[in-house]
Design a protein around this motif. Structure first.
Motif, mmCIF file in Angstrom:
data_model
loop_
_atom_site.group_PDB
_atom_site.id
_atom_site.type_symbol
_atom_site.label_atom_id
_atom_site.label_comp_id
_atom_site.label_asym_id
_atom_site.label_seq_id
_atom_site.Cartn_x
_atom_site.Cartn_y
_atom_site.Cartn_z
ATOM 1 N N HIS A 102 53.072 31.638 30.053
ATOM 2 C CA HIS A 102 52.592 32.843 30.732
ATOM 3 C C HIS A 102 53.696 33.550 31.522
ATOM 4 O O HIS A 102 53.403 34.247 32.493
ATOM 5 N N LEU A 103 54.963 33.339 31.126
ATOM 6 C CA LEU A 103 56.075 33.849 31.922
ATOM 7 C C LEU A 103 55.998 35.355 32.142
ATOM 8 O O LEU A 103 56.123 35.841 33.284
ATOM 9 N N GLU A 104 55.815 36.118 31.074
ATOM 10 C CA GLU A 104 55.817 37.579 31.223
ATOM 11 C C GLU A 104 54.685 38.037 32.139
ATOM 12 O O GLU A 104 54.891 38.854 33.049
ATOM 13 N N GLU A 105 53.511 37.509 31.907
ATOM 14 C CA GLU A 105 52.346 37.844 32.741
ATOM 15 C C GLU A 105 52.584 37.444 34.198
ATOM 16 O O GLU A 105 52.287 38.209 35.124
ATOM 17 N N TYR A 106 53.139 36.233 34.393
ATOM 18 C CA TYR A 106 53.341 35.726 35.749
ATOM 19 C C TYR A 106 54.370 36.566 36.513
ATOM 20 O O TYR A 106 54.179 36.883 37.694
ATOM 21 N N MET A 107 55.457 36.923 35.845
ATOM 22 C CA MET A 107 56.506 37.688 36.516
ATOM 23 C C MET A 107 56.007 39.071 36.941
ATOM 24 O O MET A 107 56.441 39.612 37.965
#
Length: 553
Positions: A545-550
């Motif tokens: 979920h890196l993109e969403e989390y950032m």
């Protein structure tokens, strides 16, 4: 000149490559030398054993047969360390010294000389010295070498009589030096001043013998157990026990919350990575006598043969380079995983977090983790918590030799009533984290987690928050490689949590033919990696979920 400082200068300058464990050991030795406290360094005591070796000990065979021993700088530093540090009463600090080094590096000579020194030069009345092993033939190897050394030395012959099964110095100081094997019935009444334990990698069921001998030293003021070995293929026995103890002690240097044993010293000459076996510049790390008692050309030819014969690699890296042969290898070096940085969560004010959890059986730790990032900051911050059954606390302190009670006082580990973990306490911890203003977006958990725990977590935080993490290379390899890289460059700030640091140090890695990896703790039940597993599950969530989390932070 001080042999320790001379050797340290060569190490620190890079002129003499050594393993990471030897480097950290001598860094601690030099610190102790420069900061005397309960123990101080006696140049006289250090010089005494070195002089004994070079003046009275002689080589027994080979091209140097009959010639006086000439110690190399690493050997002088080693002996000076073992015998040079004393307390305010002049008694030796170290009661146990362990030397792990590649074969043909002179360890038998060192052990033989140490045995004779303890018998006739240590100032002990009626010393009992034993060359011990689980098998009689093994026990006689060092003893026979000492016997040959006596026969070659006029000075030693004048003090020691070579009898059939004993080296007797009765007329000099009522001392004796004998081989001793694992016949428990003959070990009653031992009063051990010195014990030499050679090739401990061959010992099977060796801990019982060690304990008997260690108990036999209790009546002596400054006994010494001196162990020497190369690595071996007998797993989960005495050698692994001692190697793990060495790692604990060395990792505890300069760490106030780490494991400490001021009376044991470990010298582990080895390659830092298995892959270094093809690098000639690294060979000396496991072979400090390379070019002296061990020919570089012969080692090079063995390496070349192994390159073309994969079957030979296992024996080569084990015997020549001290790599313990298993299907796993260490994941990170201590320098890579060690991070003493801390953080103030009140100042960071994180808003969103990702979690991981590793539920245990009744005998293991349970671990939970929340990682978070904050704007304009590259770091990944980690909050960690651990649980242990209250009824098992004292047992685990003794078995693991880990200060769970101290960590409990520091709020780093909590106990659960009874003899098993109640997972409601884990749920409560995650609720506490969220009450601090950190919204938990996703929490990774092992497929094998208790179903009622998963349902409780879903009811508390939402169905979409809990995500299964299958335990295998397909799921774990990429996040684990990322986590390892982030730990090595200190991107991961885990608030210097000593439990997580210990778990990371215990973590080994399985590598498949495609270079995919997954964590492994080996077969030693006292090595916990639960904190690593929880952190890794959180990293799986970060990768998913890196993109969403950032965007959210």
């Amino acid at each position: 000149m001080n042999p320790i400082m001379e050797y340290w200068k060569e190490i620190e300058s890079g002129r003499v490559p050594v393993s990471d464990k030897v480097y950290r050991t001598y860094k601690k030795i030099v610190w102790d030398l420069e900061h005397p406290g309960d123990f101080l360094y006696s140049e006289k005591r250090a010089e005494h054993i070195i002089t004994f070796f070079e003046k009275y000990c002689r080589h027994s065979k080979g091209k140097w047969g009959g010639a006086p021993v000439k110690l190399e700088p690493w050997e002088k530093a080693h002996l000076a360390t073992v015998c040079g540090f004393v307390d305010t009463n002049g008694l030796r600090k170290y009661t146990k010294a362990v030397l792990i080094v590649g074969k043909k590096n002179g360890k038998s000579l060192l052990a033989s000389g140490v045995g004779l020194y303890l018998q006739v030069a240590d100032g002990e009345a009626g010393p009992e010295v034993y060359a011990a092993a689980t098998k009689k033939d093994q026990a006689k190897i060092i003893w026979n070498e000492s016997k040959r050394m006596v026969k070659k030395s006029p000075a030693l012959r004048s003090r020691i009589k070579c009898l059939v099964g004993e080296l007797s110095s009765e007329d000099f100081n009522e001392g004796t030096f004998k081989p001793l094997s694992s016949d428990v019935n003959t070990m009653d009444g031992l009063n051990v001043h010195g014990a030499l334990m050679d090739e401990i990698h061959q010992w099977q069921n060796g801990l019982d013998l060690y304990n008997i001998i260690a108990d036999g030293t209790s009546a002596r003021d400054q006994p010494l157990i001196y162990e020497t070995s190369t690595a071996g293929t007998i797993r989960e026995d005495f050698f692994d026990h001692e190697y793990d103890e060495a790692e604990r002690v060395i990792n505890g240097y300069f760490d106030p919350n780490g494991y400490h044993d001021e009376h044991s010293i470990y010298f582990v000459y080895e390659l830092d990575k298995r892959s270094e076996w093809t690098d000639p510049k690294a060979w000396i790390k496991a072979n400090p006598n390379l070019g002296v008692t061990k020919k570089e050309s012969i080692l090079a030819s063995k390496v070349e043969r192994a390159k073309n014969n994969p079957i030979a690699i296992k024996n080569l890296v084990c015997k020549e380079f001290n790599i313990r042969e298993t299907d796993t290898e260490s994941w990170l070096s201590f320098d890579e995983l060690n991070n003493t940085a801390t953080y103030d969560i009140g100042k960071l004010k994180p808003r969103y977090g990702l979690g991981g959890v590793d539920l245990s059986s009744s005998v293991d730790l349970t671990a939970a983790c929340v990682i978070f990032k904050v704007p304009k900051d590259d770091h990944v911050y980690s909050m960690n918590m651990f649980w242990l059954p209250e009824a098992l606390m004292e047992q685990k302190i003794k078995e693991d030799k880990i200060p769970y009670d101290l960590w409990q006082e520091q709020g780093l580990v909590a106990t659960c009533p009874g003899n098993k973990i109640h997972y409601k306490y884990v749920v409560e911890w995650f609720k506490k984290v969220q009450s601090m203003g950190i919204m938990l977006q996703h929490i990774g958990y092992d497929d094998w987690s208790a179903q009622y725990f998963v349902e409780d977590m879903k009811n508390t935080f939402g169905e979409e928050v809990m995500e299964s993490v299958k335990q295998g290379t397909k799921t774990l390899s990429s996040p684990m490689k990322t986590l390892g890289a982030d730990l090595a460059v200190k991107i991961v700030n885990y608030n210097n949590n000593p439990i997580l640091k210990w778990n990371l140090a215990n973590t080994r890695v399985k590598i498949d033919k495609n270079n995919n990896i997954q964590p492994d703790k080996g077969k030693n039940p006292t090595k916990r990696i639960d904190g690593t597993a929880a952190l890794l599950d959180a990293y799986v969530e970060l990768e998913r979920h890196l993109e969403e989390y950032m965007v959210m932070i």
